[in-house]
Design a protein around this motif. Structure first.
Motif, mmCIF file in Angstrom:
data_model
loop_
_atom_site.group_PDB
_atom_site.id
_atom_site.type_symbol
_atom_site.label_atom_id
_atom_site.label_comp_id
_atom_site.label_asym_id
_atom_site.label_seq_id
_atom_site.Cartn_x
_atom_site.Cartn_y
_atom_site.Cartn_z
ATOM 1 N N LEU A 1 0.861 -1.184 0.000
ATOM 2 C CA LEU A 1 0.000 0.000 0.000
ATOM 3 C C LEU A 1 0.895 1.232 0.000
ATOM 4 C CD1 LEU A 1 -2.796 1.313 0.181
ATOM 5 C CD2 LEU A 1 -2.677 1.065 2.676
ATOM 6 N N ILE A 2 0.958 1.918 -1.138
ATOM 7 C CA ILE A 2 1.848 3.065 -1.298
ATOM 8 C C ILE A 2 1.186 4.356 -0.844
ATOM 9 C CG2 ILE A 2 3.171 4.445 -2.958
ATOM 10 C CD1 ILE A 2 4.272 1.651 -2.466
ATOM 11 N N GLN A 3 -0.104 4.489 -1.145
ATOM 12 C CA GLN A 3 -0.810 5.746 -0.858
ATOM 13 C C GLN A 3 -2.266 5.440 -0.558
ATOM 14 O OE1 GLN A 3 -0.092 8.847 -3.768
ATOM 15 N NE2 GLN A 3 -2.073 9.778 -3.393
ATOM 16 N N LEU A 4 -2.856 6.207 0.362
ATOM 17 C CA LEU A 4 -4.252 6.029 0.733
ATOM 18 C C LEU A 4 -4.924 7.391 0.769
ATOM 19 C CD1 LEU A 4 -6.304 3.815 1.685
ATOM 20 C CD2 LEU A 4 -5.681 4.429 4.025
ATOM 21 N N ASP A 5 -5.969 7.550 -0.047
ATOM 22 C CA ASP A 5 -6.728 8.792 -0.089
ATOM 23 C C ASP A 5 -8.134 8.542 0.454
ATOM 24 O OD1 ASP A 5 -4.630 10.291 -1.266
ATOM 25 O OD2 ASP A 5 -5.095 9.397 -3.211
ATOM 26 N N THR A 6 -8.986 9.572 0.383
ATOM 27 C CA THR A 6 -10.324 9.447 0.969
ATOM 28 C C THR A 6 -11.175 8.377 0.299
ATOM 29 O OG1 THR A 6 -11.074 11.245 -0.475
ATOM 30 C CG2 THR A 6 -10.397 11.834 1.762
ATOM 31 N N LEU B 1 -3.398 3.355 -3.689
ATOM 32 C CA LEU B 1 -2.427 2.992 -4.711
ATOM 33 C C LEU B 1 -1.664 1.783 -4.188
ATOM 34 C CD1 LEU B 1 -1.034 3.602 -7.423
ATOM 35 C CD2 LEU B 1 0.550 5.083 -6.163
ATOM 36 N N VAL B 2 -1.802 0.663 -4.907
ATOM 37 C CA VAL B 2 -1.181 -0.586 -4.482
ATOM 38 C C VAL B 2 -0.101 -0.972 -5.489
ATOM 39 C CG1 VAL B 2 -1.559 -2.993 -3.853
ATOM 40 C CG2 VAL B 2 -3.364 -1.309 -3.436
ATOM 41 N N GLN B 3 1.133 -1.130 -5.014
ATOM 42 C CA GLN B 3 2.264 -1.485 -5.860
ATOM 43 C C GLN B 3 2.382 -2.997 -5.943
ATOM 44 O OE1 GLN B 3 4.203 1.104 -7.137
ATOM 45 N NE2 GLN B 3 5.420 -0.282 -8.420
ATOM 46 N N VAL B 4 2.257 -3.528 -7.164
ATOM 47 C CA VAL B 4 2.405 -4.960 -7.398
ATOM 48 C C VAL B 4 3.556 -5.134 -8.383
ATOM 49 C CG1 VAL B 4 1.295 -7.093 -8.150
ATOM 50 C CG2 VAL B 4 -0.077 -5.286 -7.076
ATOM 51 N N GLY B 5 4.709 -5.530 -7.893
ATOM 52 C CA GLY B 5 5.887 -5.586 -8.748
ATOM 53 C C GLY B 5 6.244 -4.178 -9.200
ATOM 54 N N SER B 6 6.338 -3.998 -10.502
ATOM 55 C CA SER B 6 6.666 -2.691 -11.052
ATOM 56 C C SER B 6 5.438 -1.894 -11.472
ATOM 57 C CB SER B 6 7.596 -2.856 -12.270
ATOM 58 O OG SER B 6 6.959 -3.643 -13.271
ATOM 59 N N VAL B 7 4.256 -2.424 -11.159
ATOM 60 C CA VAL B 7 2.996 -1.787 -11.568
ATOM 61 C C VAL B 7 2.244 -1.275 -10.342
ATOM 62 C CG1 VAL B 7 0.788 -2.096 -12.752
ATOM 63 C CG2 VAL B 7 2.812 -3.295 -13.583
ATOM 64 N N GLY B 8 1.752 -0.026 -10.443
ATOM 65 C CA GLY B 8 0.928 0.527 -9.368
ATOM 66 C C GLY B 8 -0.518 0.576 -9.798
ATOM 67 N N TYR B 9 -1.415 -0.028 -9.018
ATOM 68 C CA TYR B 9 -2.837 -0.065 -9.334
ATOM 69 C C TYR B 9 -3.599 0.928 -8.464
ATOM 70 C CZ TYR B 9 -2.013 -4.461 -11.845
ATOM 71 O OH TYR B 9 -1.571 -5.410 -12.731
ATOM 72 N N SER C 1 -6.012 2.574 7.319
ATOM 73 C CA SER C 1 -5.338 3.846 7.620
ATOM 74 C C SER C 1 -3.954 3.671 8.224
ATOM 75 C CB SER C 1 -6.210 4.696 8.552
ATOM 76 O OG SER C 1 -6.437 4.024 9.779
ATOM 77 N N ASP C 2 -3.715 2.554 8.895
ATOM 78 C CA ASP C 2 -2.394 2.333 9.509
ATOM 79 C C ASP C 2 -1.556 1.317 8.735
ATOM 80 O OD1 ASP C 2 -3.945 0.133 10.076
ATOM 81 O OD2 ASP C 2 -3.286 -0.064 12.158
ATOM 82 N N LYS C 3 -1.948 1.042 7.488
ATOM 83 C CA LYS C 3 -1.267 0.010 6.698
ATOM 84 C C LYS C 3 -0.387 0.570 5.577
ATOM 85 C CE LYS C 3 -3.421 -3.374 8.862
ATOM 86 N NZ LYS C 3 -2.692 -4.273 9.777
ATOM 87 N N VAL C 4 -0.293 1.901 5.463
ATOM 88 C CA VAL C 4 0.531 2.484 4.400
ATOM 89 C C VAL C 4 1.984 2.036 4.589
ATOM 90 C CG1 VAL C 4 1.382 4.621 3.362
ATOM 91 C CG2 VAL C 4 -0.982 4.474 4.143
ATOM 92 N N GLY C 5 2.564 1.502 3.513
ATOM 93 C CA GLY C 5 3.917 0.971 3.571
ATOM 94 C C GLY C 5 3.964 -0.523 3.825
ATOM 95 N N SER C 6 2.803 -1.107 4.146
ATOM 96 C CA SER C 6 2.731 -2.545 4.416
ATOM 97 C C SER C 6 2.109 -3.282 3.231
ATOM 98 C CB SER C 6 1.882 -2.806 5.671
ATOM 99 O OG SER C 6 2.408 -2.134 6.792
ATOM 100 N N ASN C 7 2.295 -4.582 3.203
ATOM 101 C CA ASN C 7 1.662 -5.406 2.178
ATOM 102 C C ASN C 7 0.211 -5.673 2.561
ATOM 103 O OD1 ASN C 7 3.879 -5.672 0.446
ATOM 104 N ND2 ASN C 7 4.695 -7.413 1.602
ATOM 105 N N ILE C 8 -0.668 -5.555 1.592
ATOM 106 C CA ILE C 8 -2.091 -5.815 1.824
ATOM 107 C C ILE C 8 -2.623 -6.683 0.699
ATOM 108 C CG2 ILE C 8 -2.440 -3.621 3.023
ATOM 109 C CD1 ILE C 8 -3.845 -2.626 0.435
#
Length: 208
Positions: free
Chosen positions: A9-14, A18-26, A39-46
């Motif tokens: 989880l790279i970024q979280l908005d309202t 934005l979830v980074q999977v390999g070299s692709v961000g979804y 809300s407390d998972k930014v930077g972690s794998n989800i």
């Protein structure tokens, strides 16, 4: 169809992540309760159960692919039923799901219009439509429903005041908080006509 996404989880908005999977961000659209849970998972794998749809009109030639994410397969299945209600589009459904799915499902099963009226963008007519079309079909989703919080126990006059404030451009969450404060300070209030002016005085910083 992309049915599951697992990554960082790279970024979280309202309303999206934005979830980074390999070299692709979804970019994944999320209902409100998911945003709160992550809300407390930014930077972690989800891991998210997902569904895809196309936004736009074929005639306009501008169909944009979108991905919607959920915390579990059960929640995705509930969402599929929820958007089957006449007049309930995907965007509207995502905005409205600000409290846990189990709580919403239990409210529908119990025809609890007070709780359903606290959902963003859902008015009396839509609540009636939701109950009419889904009541009796959501028992499995209602298991483990949380007790209703203060905002979900609004009296009819408080719900009426909330609808007025939202119609006049106030944010739902702020209006709920101000209604609760006003009623705590003036427990004798029992009408929307008396409550709405007090809410505006509170917002303006005038002692009530």
């Amino acid at each position: 169809m992309i049915a599951r996404i697992e990554g960082k989880l790279i970024q979280l908005d309202t309303g999206s992540a934005l979830v980074q999977v390999g070299s692709v961000g979804y970019e994944v659209m999320l209902p409100g309760y998911c945003v709160s849970a992550l809300s407390d998972k930014v930077g972690s794998n989800i891991a998210l159960c997902t569904m895809e749809y196309y936004e736009g009109t074929p005639a306009g030639g501008n169909m944009i692919p979108r991905i919607v994410g959920f915390l579990s397969l059960e929640e995705r299945n509930f969402f599929t039923k929820f958007i089957s209600v006449k007049g309930m589009g995907i965007r509207k459904a995502l905005r409205s799901l600000s409290i846990p799915i189990a709580t919403i499902a239990a409210a529908i099963e119990n025809a609890d219009d007070k709780t359903l009226l606290t959902l963003e963008g859902v008015g009396k007519r839509m609540v009636q439509q939701i109950i009419a079309e889904l009541k009796g079909k959501l028992q499995t989703f209602a298991v483990g429903a949380e007790p209703a919080g203060p905002a979900e126990r609004f009296e009819p006059f408080q719900i009426e005041a909330l609808e007025v404030l939202i119609a006049w451009g106030e944010k739902r969450s702020e209006a709920m908080e101000l209604i609760q404060i006003a009623c705590e300070r003036h427990p004798s209030i029992n009408s929307a006509e008396a409550l709405v002016p007090l809410v505006y005085r509170l917002k303006q910083g005038v002692e009530v």
